[in-house]
Design an enzyme around this catalytic site. Sequence first.
Site: not given
Length: 329
Positions: A34, A151
């Site tokens: 994207n 994360y």
Amino acid sequence: MTERYLITGGAGFIGGHLAESLLTAGHQVTVLDNLSTGRFENIQPLVAHPHFRFAIDSITNEVVLDRLTSECDIIVHLAAAVGVQLIVEHPVHTIETNVMGTESILRAAARYRVKVLVASTSEVYGKGSRVPFRENDDVVLGASSRSRWAYAASKMVDEFLSLAYHREYGLPVIIARLFNTVGPRQTGRYGMVIPRFVSQALRSEPLTVYGDGKQSRCFCDVADVVRALAALCQHPDAIGKVFNIGSGEETSIFNLAERVITLTGSQSRIEFIPYDQAYAPGFEDMRRRVPDTTRLRTLCGWQPEIKLDQILMRVKDSLEPSGPADFSD
Ligand code: UDP
């Protein structure tokens, strides 16, 4: 044998190099990206290749993902929120991209029984102090009040989910834990230390060493990493397992800064910046991060070939104004 690869996040730094290498080896490659942190420049030279195609879209677009999955043999899932700086600044985006994105990929892969290599990270070893890190070591993560660990935790969920799809549904899944990966075309925009230091040195600006500079890392060239990823995708016994990919050449960040200054012949000085200022109050860094790559070496005969000084020269050549491209931030 020619195979059809789908690379999610294929316009990223590692994805672009992987796409190029797979095309050179005679495979067909589709990139799904994207362009949030990926860059079209990373795949631009491949666009004219007859076996290359790309879709600029999100991995959460189920219609596109379904079609592309139905047309491939292997998915290399690299799409993820990346870079410590980005992760600290956008924790919601990090968790959602990593967890929901991987879930979409696994569900699509399961529909068509497509093999998936999921890229994970050495961050999952967290604050583990027993180096080198082995794939089956226990992990020690920091408190959930510190967003850096979002994360690692999100990538751990990705690993659990992937291995669960393998165990429960027999989906052929491979997990690759990438340690610090560097090379030409990496940008320092998301905090990666080597392109940042080399850009700073080339501009005669101070090299910004965070903390005391005694923390250490092992930097592996992206060309070596891509070779490891391709080998794992091809090896039938890699399925259902976790593999470290990284270099064993350990260097402190202060030493790295000195080497960059020497190699570039720069007049730059070294400036120490406290972690609180560099990232966020209460930021926790890893002191040492060293992989044990015995498992990968034993299975595929893989060893990193490019040494740190060579890596730094390759990065310098790609960042210099006269070099192939200017990717300084
Ligand atoms: N670092 C630094 N100066 C910078 C960027 C990073 O001293 O301008 C340090 C960072 O704190 C870490 C190491 O370099 O200890 C590697 O950072 P990077 O973001 O490249 O990867 P990490 O190992 O944190 O995932």
